[in-house]
Design an enzyme around this catalytic site. Structure first.
Site, PDB file in Angstrom:
ATOM      1  N   ASP A  64       0.408  -1.203  -0.120  1.00  0.00           N
ATOM      2  CA  ASP A  64      -0.043   0.147  -0.032  1.00  0.00           C
ATOM      3  C   ASP A  64       0.862   1.007  -0.466  1.00  0.00           C
ATOM      4  O   ASP A  64       2.235   1.035   0.388  1.00  0.00           O
ATOM      5  CB  ASP A  64      -1.285  -0.189   1.042  1.00  0.00           C
ATOM      6  N   ILE A  65       0.344   2.420  -0.137  1.00  0.00           N
ATOM      7  CA  ILE A  65       1.178   3.701  -0.433  1.00  0.00           C
ATOM      8  C   ILE A  65       0.954   4.294   1.116  1.00  0.00           C
ATOM      9  O   ILE A  65       1.879   4.515   1.747  1.00  0.00           O
ATOM     10  CB  ILE A  65       0.914   4.407  -1.177  1.00  0.00           C
ATOM     11  N   ASP A  66      -0.455   5.446   1.331  1.00  0.00           N
ATOM     12  CA  ASP A  66      -0.479   6.049   2.441  1.00  0.00           C
ATOM     13  C   ASP A  66      -0.854   5.361   3.373  1.00  0.00           C
ATOM     14  O   ASP A  66      -1.704   4.480   4.307  1.00  0.00           O
ATOM     15  CB  ASP A  66      -1.601   6.901   1.731  1.00  0.00           C
ATOM     16  N   LYS A 123      -8.458  -4.333  -3.818  1.00  0.00           N
ATOM     17  CA  LYS A 123      -6.788  -4.792  -4.075  1.00  0.00           C
ATOM     18  C   LYS A 123      -6.446  -6.715  -4.390  1.00  0.00           C
ATOM     19  O   LYS A 123      -6.085  -6.975  -4.867  1.00  0.00           O
ATOM     20  CB  LYS A 123      -6.129  -4.470  -2.792  1.00  0.00           C
ATOM     21  N   GLY A 162      -5.164   2.265  -3.540  1.00  0.00           N
ATOM     22  CA  GLY A 162      -6.860   2.945  -3.944  1.00  0.00           C
ATOM     23  C   GLY A 162      -5.916   4.716  -5.290  1.00  0.00           C
ATOM     24  O   GLY A 162      -7.444   4.620  -5.418  1.00  0.00           O
ATOM     25  N   ASP A 199      -2.360  -0.502   5.538  1.00  0.00           N
ATOM     26  CA  ASP A 199      -2.545   0.607   7.109  1.00  0.00           C
ATOM     27  C   ASP A 199      -4.103   0.619   6.936  1.00  0.00           C
ATOM     28  O   ASP A 199      -4.676   1.197   8.045  1.00  0.00           O
ATOM     29  CB  ASP A 199      -1.726   1.419   7.493  1.00  0.00           C
ATOM     30  N   ASN A 213      -8.977  -0.175   3.485  1.00  0.00           N
ATOM     31  CA  ASN A 213      -9.508  -1.108   2.374  1.00  0.00           C
ATOM     32  C   ASN A 213      -7.753  -1.784   2.049  1.00  0.00           C
ATOM     33  O   ASN A 213      -7.850  -2.823   0.319  1.00  0.00           O
ATOM     34  CB  ASN A 213      -9.089   0.288   0.649  1.00  0.00           C
TER      35      ASN A 213
END
Length: 257
Positions: free
Chosen positions: A9-11, A184, A44, A207, A210
């Protein structure tokens, strides 16, 4: 288990609240690639939001828009746009409640209102360019995800559409609108099937809300130390905070670096 691929994941996972990649995360991803393990982004966010991050990390494969758009080394593997009829139904309902919408396509995104404060406040947290204004953008473009801007106590207003779409809150003023069944995990499954890699051979870091399905379906699901509390039960392991070596230490725990 010899893990072959890691989904990030990114954020809140690869980047912190300032949208910066910690130095130890950069080192960890570099070492992961040196060890012959494939790093993939699972986010996302739309593809046009993540190009600088992809370049910085040297990653060219991604599961975007919560699984609705999947690319492996430049080749599109999976697309799951929202049905036009569903978009129209949401537009009608949101219009009655005076809630703003944003339409996310393959290459760009547009809002149905100009300078709406909820759009401004939520998109500012992403630190990306704001959407343009084009209420009819969805009519001539495939839409893979939308933003619905409303407060949490107003979510019940959209219950009648939940058989036709999926809603996931990512900001106090905004929710992702996804195709039914999209996640995802579904996008990851499409990539794994194409590559001939089993779920048991995959690792996933996340984290947020989603990330539930992704962590649950991976061979090893790792939640960040700063994760939403509702995500923790879906993880096999909880690593440290994104700014405290979370990715690095998680990859060490997995035996990958």
């Amino acid at each position: 288990m010899a893990y072959k691929i890691v989904f990030f994941d990114i954020d809140g996972t690869l980047v912190n609240e300032e949208k910066e990649i910690p130095a130890d995360t950069l080192e960890a991803v570099s070492r992961l690639k040196e060890n012959g393990v494939e790093p993939v982004i699972a986010t996302g966010r739309a593809p046009y939001f993540i190009k600088p991050l992809l370049n910085k990390l040297g990653i060219d494969s991604y599961v975007c828009l919560n699984g609705a758009y999947v690319v492996y080394k430049g080749k599109t593997l999976h697309k799951q746009p929202l049905a036009k009829e569903t978009i129209q139904a949401l537009i009608d309902l949101a219009g009655r409640h005076k809630h703003s919408l944003v339409f996310q396509g393959e290459h760009t995104y547009y809002a149905d209102s100009e300078n709406h404060p909820y759009i401004t406040e939520s998109v500012n947290t992403l630190k990306v360019e704001h959407p343009g204004f084009d209420p009819g953008f969805w009519k001539s473009n495939e839409i893979y995800q939308m933003f619905l801007h409303c407060e949490s106590h107003e979510e019940a207003l959209y219950e009648e559409l939940l058989s036709r779409l999926r809603l996931i809150r990512w900001h106090p003023l905004a929710m992702d609108v996804l195709p039914p069944g999209s996640s995802k995990a579904k996008g990851i499954e499409a990539m794994l099937d194409t590559l001939g890699i089993s779920r048991e051979e995959s690792v996933a870091f996340g984290d947020g809300l989603n990330d539930k399905e992704m962590l649950e379906s991976a061979g090893l699901g790792i939640a960040m130390g700063n994760s939403h509390e509702e995500l923790i039960p879906y993880a096999d392991y909880v690593t440290d905070h994104v700014d405290e070596g979370g990715i690095y230490n998680g990859l060490v725990k997995a035996g990958l670096i």
